[in-house]
Design an enzyme around this catalytic site. Structure first.
Site, short mmCIF file in Angstrom:
data_model
loop_
_atom_site.label_atom_id
_atom_site.label_comp_id
_atom_site.label_asym_id
_atom_site.label_seq_id
_atom_site.Cartn_x
_atom_site.Cartn_y
_atom_site.Cartn_z
N MET A 1 1.79 4.55 13.57
CA MET A 1 0.74 4.71 12.57
C MET A 1 1.17 4.11 11.23
O MET A 1 0.74 4.56 10.18
CB MET A 1 0.35 6.18 12.39
N HIS B 1 3.10 5.26 4.93
CA HIS B 1 2.45 4.89 6.18
C HIS B 1 1.21 4.11 5.84
O HIS B 1 1.02 3.70 4.71
CB HIS B 1 2.17 6.12 7.07
N THR B 2 0.41 3.92 6.82
CA THR B 2 -0.71 3.03 6.65
C THR B 2 -1.58 3.39 5.46
O THR B 2 -1.91 4.54 5.25
CB THR B 2 -1.57 3.04 7.92
N SER B 3 -1.90 2.41 4.68
CA SER B 3 -2.88 2.62 3.62
C SER B 3 -3.89 1.49 3.74
O SER B 3 -4.51 1.33 4.75
CB SER B 3 -2.20 2.66 2.27
#
Lengths: 238, 273
Positions: free
Chosen positions: B152, B49-51
């Site tokens: 997300m 997911h978002t990094s």
């Protein structure tokens, strides 16, 4: 409300020592600013929103409308996170089409009011970060305004402001439209359309002076039994 | 009012402070994150997911002019502070009347290019007489960016879409959270601070009369200023023009720069005795 946003950078779990990795957490929300005002009269409803879209100290656009006409009798304004505002309006428009096909008549404003509430509550645990105001005419043809919080709590009002300039405008409306704290407050007189329109324009010019997120242009929608009319006025660009 | 119920406080199972990957069904068994972010929409287990963005492109600038739109990007993909790839094309044509430019993560932009290719193929395969215009491409990208944001799992880009839709000029911008806007001048990243004022002054009100040569000079000047001031930029740029004759993405070319003024300034010029 936006003060509750998680900061972009954070340390690890609560109580952990600094030996843990830094967790980079980006917020899915941003505050695009803007203000909206609505007034309901005997046979009209006015709803207005400015057109500035901001991101911090940046102005993304001087013309990004926040009030959307959904039908010949309903207009909704959405102040807050613009991504959610556009997604919400797209969804509402789709639902209104279904209503038309299912009921063979356009969706009246009170029905839309209920729809908007349940739509917002459905995302109770990942909310649409928008403050909505819905304006239209009720079943008797009288003007109606519904004010919402981000998760769908709503109530009908005679006048309401929302968005970044709410604190500047709402007290002004309380006095000039609700006649609060004046000798007329127990029997507020009828407010004609032209007077209400002037109040809305004054509210925006005043808010523009002090609120950095409000300005550029204001779009004012006037809803009567003859349909929806839109007027546009310039605001200061600073 | 704090709308996130997981921030309302609840008894914590001890010894689990380090398990900060939320798993559904383990309510109470995971520590609250110090950043107070709600764990209700965190994914289960170690899914991606978002990094943060890794290989990135800097500003995209675009404007409307008399015959259509123009857009410019430099050819740099940075790896943090390293100027890693110096021949990257950050604008792609879609159909024959749209160009999409991207700033932000380059791998996410390559994924987006793949999706746009599929879109072009679908459009080609569907013989309905319609052709994809910039408003269609923009609407599609808006939904893609918003959908990923709502999971997300961001696509870490700010995209600029420009072109001609039924003869009408169109310029739109969509960011990684799905926020969209349309204007006659657009600039992302540092461009929003440095280039946008220059673009707005020169273009606003003159979208239908600004001649191509003046628009091109303006874009070159703006990219030059960005090279002077944006530490993650390059003076090798491309300029795209979209008008009635189609989408023309120029070959990369270098911008001249003037550093002579620094010669006699202590600290900037050559060492002085």
């Amino acid at each position: 409300m936006f003060a509750q946003q998680p900061p972009a950078m954070s340390a690890g779990p609560a109580g952990a020592a600094s030996s843990h990795a830094i967790q980079h957490r980006v917020s899915p929300y941003e505050d695009n600013g803007g203000t909206s005002v609505a007034i309901a009269g005997e046979d009209y409803a006015i709803i207005a929103a400015d057109t500035r879209q901001s991101e911090g100290y940046l102005i993304n656009s001087r013309y990004a409308p926040k009030a959307f006409q959904l039908s010949d009798s309903s207009v909704v304004s959405c102040c807050g996170f613009y991504g959610d505002a556009t997604a919400l309006v797209t969804y509402l428009k789709q639902q209104m089409e279904f209503y038309q096909f299912n009921h063979d008549k356009p969706m009246p404003t009170p029905a839309l009011a209920q729809l908007l509430s349940i739509t917002l509550y459905r995302k109770r645990f990942f909310p649409y970060y928008v403050h909505n105001i819905l304006a239209g005419l009720d079943a008797e043809g009288k003007g109606c305004i519904y004010n919402y919080d981000p998760v769908g709590s709503f109530e009908r009002y005679k006048y309401q402001a929302s968005g970044s300039g709410v604190a500047l405008i709402q007290p002004f409306l309380d006095n000039m439209v609700g006649f609060k704290n004046t000798s007329l407050q127990d029997n507020p007189p009828f407010l004609p359309l032209n007077k209400a329109l002037q109040l809305v324009k004054d509210a925006f010019t005043s808010a523009t002076e002090r609120d950095i997120y409000t300005g550029d242009q204001v779009e004012i929608f006037i809803i009567t039994r003859d349909g929806v009319r839109k007027e546009t006025y310039d605001l200061k660009k600073d | 009012m704090d709308y996130f119920p997981l921030n309302w406080g609840k008894p914590r199972a001890t010894g689990d402070e380090h398990n900060w990957l939320a798993t559904p069904g383990m309510a109470g068994a995971h520590a609250r994150r110090a950043d107070m972010s709600p764990t209700c929409y965190a994914p289960a287990g170690p899914t991606s997911h978002t990094s943060s963005p890794i290989v990135t492109g800097t500003s995209v600038v675009a404007l409307k002019y008399k015959d259509g739109i123009m857009m410019a990007t430099d050819c740099l993909a940075s790896y943090g502070s390293l100027a890693r790839f110096r021949d990257v094309e950050r604008m792609v044509p879609v159909g024959n009347s749209t160009v999409v430019g991207a700033s932000g993560d380059i791998s996410d932009f390559q994924y987006i290019q793949h999706q746009l290719k599929d879109l072009e193929i679908d459009e080609y395969e569907t013989p309905d007489g319609h052709h994809l215009g910039p408003e269609n491409v923009f609407g599609y990208l808006h939904r893609v960016m918003y959908a990923r944001r709502s999971k997300m799992d961001f696509l870490w880009n700010t995209l600029v879409v420009g072109g001609l839709q039924d003869g009408k000029k169109y310029l739109g911008c969509v960011d990684m959270r799905g926020v969209t806007y349309s204007a006659s001048t657009i600039a992302t990243g540092y461009g929003a601070y440095i280039a946008q004022p220059l673009l707005r002054k020169a273009v606003e009100g003159r979208e239908d009369t600004l001649p191509e040569e003046e628009a091109r000079k303006l874009l070159n000047k703006v990219m030059q200023v960005l090279f002077y001031r944006d530490a993650r930029s390059l003076n090798k740029i491309q300029v795209t023009t979209v008008n009635a004759s189609g989408v023309h993405i120029s070959e990369p070319y270098s911008l001249p720069t003037e550093w002579g003024f620094a010669e006699n300034i202590r600290g900037y010029g050559a060492a002085q005795n």
